[in-house]
Design a protein around this motif. Structure first.
Motif, mmCIF file in Angstrom:
data_model
loop_
_atom_site.group_PDB
_atom_site.id
_atom_site.type_symbol
_atom_site.label_atom_id
_atom_site.label_comp_id
_atom_site.label_asym_id
_atom_site.label_seq_id
_atom_site.Cartn_x
_atom_site.Cartn_y
_atom_site.Cartn_z
ATOM 1 N N LEU A 1 0.821 -1.207 0.000
ATOM 2 C CA LEU A 1 0.000 0.000 0.000
ATOM 3 C C LEU A 1 0.855 1.256 0.000
ATOM 4 O O LEU A 1 1.871 1.326 0.690
ATOM 5 C CB LEU A 1 -0.879 0.043 1.253
ATOM 6 N N HIS A 2 0.426 2.265 -0.737
ATOM 7 C CA HIS A 2 1.008 3.589 -0.570
ATOM 8 C C HIS A 2 0.646 4.098 0.820
ATOM 9 O O HIS A 2 -0.528 4.071 1.211
ATOM 10 C CB HIS A 2 0.451 4.571 -1.598
ATOM 11 N N GLU A 3 1.625 4.578 1.550
ATOM 12 C CA GLU A 3 1.359 5.141 2.878
ATOM 13 C C GLU A 3 0.262 6.205 2.810
ATOM 14 O O GLU A 3 -0.672 6.208 3.617
ATOM 15 C CB GLU A 3 2.653 5.765 3.413
ATOM 16 N N GLU A 4 0.351 7.114 1.828
ATOM 17 C CA GLU A 4 -0.565 8.245 1.779
ATOM 18 C C GLU A 4 -1.992 7.837 1.439
ATOM 19 O O GLU A 4 -2.941 8.583 1.705
ATOM 20 C CB GLU A 4 -0.090 9.264 0.744
ATOM 21 N N ALA A 5 -2.178 6.674 0.822
ATOM 22 C CA ALA A 5 -3.506 6.235 0.413
ATOM 23 C C ALA A 5 -3.977 5.011 1.185
ATOM 24 O O ALA A 5 -4.912 4.323 0.766
ATOM 25 C CB ALA A 5 -3.504 5.922 -1.092
ATOM 26 N N ALA A 6 -3.365 4.734 2.319
ATOM 27 C CA ALA A 6 -3.643 3.498 3.048
ATOM 28 C C ALA A 6 -4.822 3.597 3.997
ATOM 29 O O ALA A 6 -5.282 2.581 4.518
ATOM 30 C CB ALA A 6 -2.398 3.065 3.833
ATOM 31 N N ALA A 7 -5.320 4.804 4.240
ATOM 32 C CA ALA A 7 -6.419 4.966 5.193
ATOM 33 C C ALA A 7 -7.238 6.188 4.807
ATOM 34 O O ALA A 7 -6.883 6.947 3.902
ATOM 35 C CB ALA A 7 -5.872 5.116 6.621
ATOM 36 N N SER A 8 -8.334 6.368 5.501
ATOM 37 C CA SER A 8 -9.209 7.503 5.234
ATOM 38 C C SER A 8 -8.464 8.818 5.378
ATOM 39 O O SER A 8 -7.786 9.060 6.384
ATOM 40 C CB SER A 8 -10.395 7.479 6.204
ATOM 41 N N LEU A 9 -8.610 9.700 4.375
ATOM 42 C CA LEU A 9 -7.949 10.999 4.420
ATOM 43 C C LEU A 9 -8.710 12.013 5.264
ATOM 44 O O LEU A 9 -8.268 13.154 5.394
ATOM 45 C CB LEU A 9 -7.749 11.540 3.002
ATOM 46 N N ASN A 10 -9.829 11.605 5.829
ATOM 47 C CA ASN A 10 -10.527 12.499 6.753
ATOM 48 C C ASN A 10 -9.607 12.966 7.869
ATOM 49 O O ASN A 10 -9.764 14.074 8.393
ATOM 50 C CB ASN A 10 -11.749 11.788 7.359
ATOM 51 N N TRP A 11 -8.639 12.121 8.235
ATOM 52 C CA TRP A 11 -7.726 12.477 9.328
ATOM 53 C C TRP A 11 -6.979 13.759 9.013
ATOM 54 O O TRP A 11 -6.710 14.560 9.908
ATOM 55 C CB TRP A 11 -6.735 11.342 9.569
ATOM 56 N N ILE A 12 -6.636 13.973 7.740
ATOM 57 C CA ILE A 12 -5.900 15.183 7.375
ATOM 58 C C ILE A 12 -6.714 16.424 7.704
ATOM 59 O O ILE A 12 -6.194 17.396 8.258
ATOM 60 C CB ILE A 12 -5.522 15.161 5.882
ATOM 61 N N VAL A 13 -8.018 16.402 7.349
ATOM 62 C CA VAL A 13 -8.821 17.607 7.536
ATOM 63 C C VAL A 13 -9.407 17.715 8.942
ATOM 64 O O VAL A 13 -9.816 18.804 9.349
ATOM 65 C CB VAL A 13 -9.944 17.695 6.474
ATOM 66 N N THR A 14 -9.460 16.619 9.695
ATOM 67 C CA THR A 14 -9.978 16.697 11.055
ATOM 68 C C THR A 14 -8.889 16.840 12.112
ATOM 69 O O THR A 14 -9.086 17.471 13.141
ATOM 70 C CB THR A 14 -10.831 15.459 11.393
ATOM 71 N N GLU A 15 -7.722 16.263 11.848
ATOM 72 C CA GLU A 15 -6.621 16.295 12.816
ATOM 73 C C GLU A 15 -5.391 17.025 12.261
ATOM 74 O O GLU A 15 -4.780 17.839 12.939
ATOM 75 C CB GLU A 15 -6.218 14.868 13.215
#
Length: 252
Positions: free
Chosen positions: A13-27
């Motif tokens: 998996l690409h690290e940057e695409a491995a999980a929900s990107l909501n974390w970027i905008v919420t945290e």
């Protein structure tokens, strides 16, 4: 029921695409120094930036004195731009509306997404926080083994702090390993491995230096298990183009 079933491992998996990107905008937006390129000129551009330019929504971390023109503090944008978190997330994700795009167009949008958060993931606290988020999401899905591709270049792509300290090579791997080991204290059945990643669009001599650099790091850190040159092959950079150089490496 499906969520609770054990699922083994997730690989490559690409690290940057491995999980929900909501974390970027919420945290992530709340991390000290977080900035976003957001200007009127950029809002009318969907193309990949030229030298010295930036895409609307490109994230990075700067001290106030070092922040470039057009790159605004995330906290300022959250106060002044309506629905900023939602608007930014739409620039970082592909949606059903993109199904009408051609292969070349979807690759362009995909590339733009990675460009937007490239600077975000070069910031050590952001990379650490998102890694915890990745592992938490997979653990919640009963995934017990994760293999992540992370950028590892001989001359660029280091993690950094706001004070200018950089982490590359073994130091970069150690940043990830410390987070992984911390999570494993409460989740001892979790295993994680890393795959060093370059870009197939770099010059051939740089790609070979990246691969040799990865071998040097791997010799000292067992968590690193492989190497990859990421990128679209259809535009003229297939792996076979580097076959002669690769076959000359004694490690292979």
């Amino acid at each position: 029921v499906l969520k609770r079933l054990p699922k083994g491992g997730v690989l490559h998996l690409h690290e940057e695409a491995a999980a929900s990107l909501n974390w970027i905008v919420t945290e992530g937006l709340d991390l000290p120094g977080c900035c976003v390129y957001w200007s009127r000129r950029a809002e009318h551009s969907s193309e990949k930036p030229s030298d010295g330019d930036s895409l609307l929504g490109a994230l990075a971390f700067f001290n106030d004195s070092a922040r470039p023109e057009g790159c605004r503090p995330a906290q300022e944008l959250l106060r002044e731009v309506p629905d900023f978190r939602t608007r930014l997330l739409s620039l970082l994700t592909l949606t059903s509306q993109d199904e009408v795009l051609t292969s070349a167009e979807i690759w362009q949008k995909f590339d733009n997404v990675f460009h937007r958060f490239g600077g975000f993931f070069q910031h050590r606290p952001a990379a650490e926080g998102f890694l915890r988020h990745i592992l938490a999401e997979f653990l919640a899905d009963e995934v017990s083994h994760v293999e992540l591709r992370i950028g590892l270049f001989h001359n660029v792509g280091a993690l950094s702090d706001l004070d200018g300290q950089e982490y590359n090579g073994i130091d970069k791997i150690d940043v990830y390993q410390r987070v992984i080991e911390d999570v494993q204290r409460s989740e001892p059945n979790l295993t994680v491995k890393l795959i060093a990643t370059s870009s197939r669009f770099r010059a051939p001599e740089d790609i070979m230096k990246d691969l040799e650099f990865a071998f040097q790091v791997k010799a000292q850190r067992e968590i690193l298990i492989g190497w990859d040159a990421a990128g679209e092959e259809d535009v003229g950079k297939p792996t076979v183009a580097y076959a002669q150089e690769l076959l000359q490496l004694p490690q292979l």
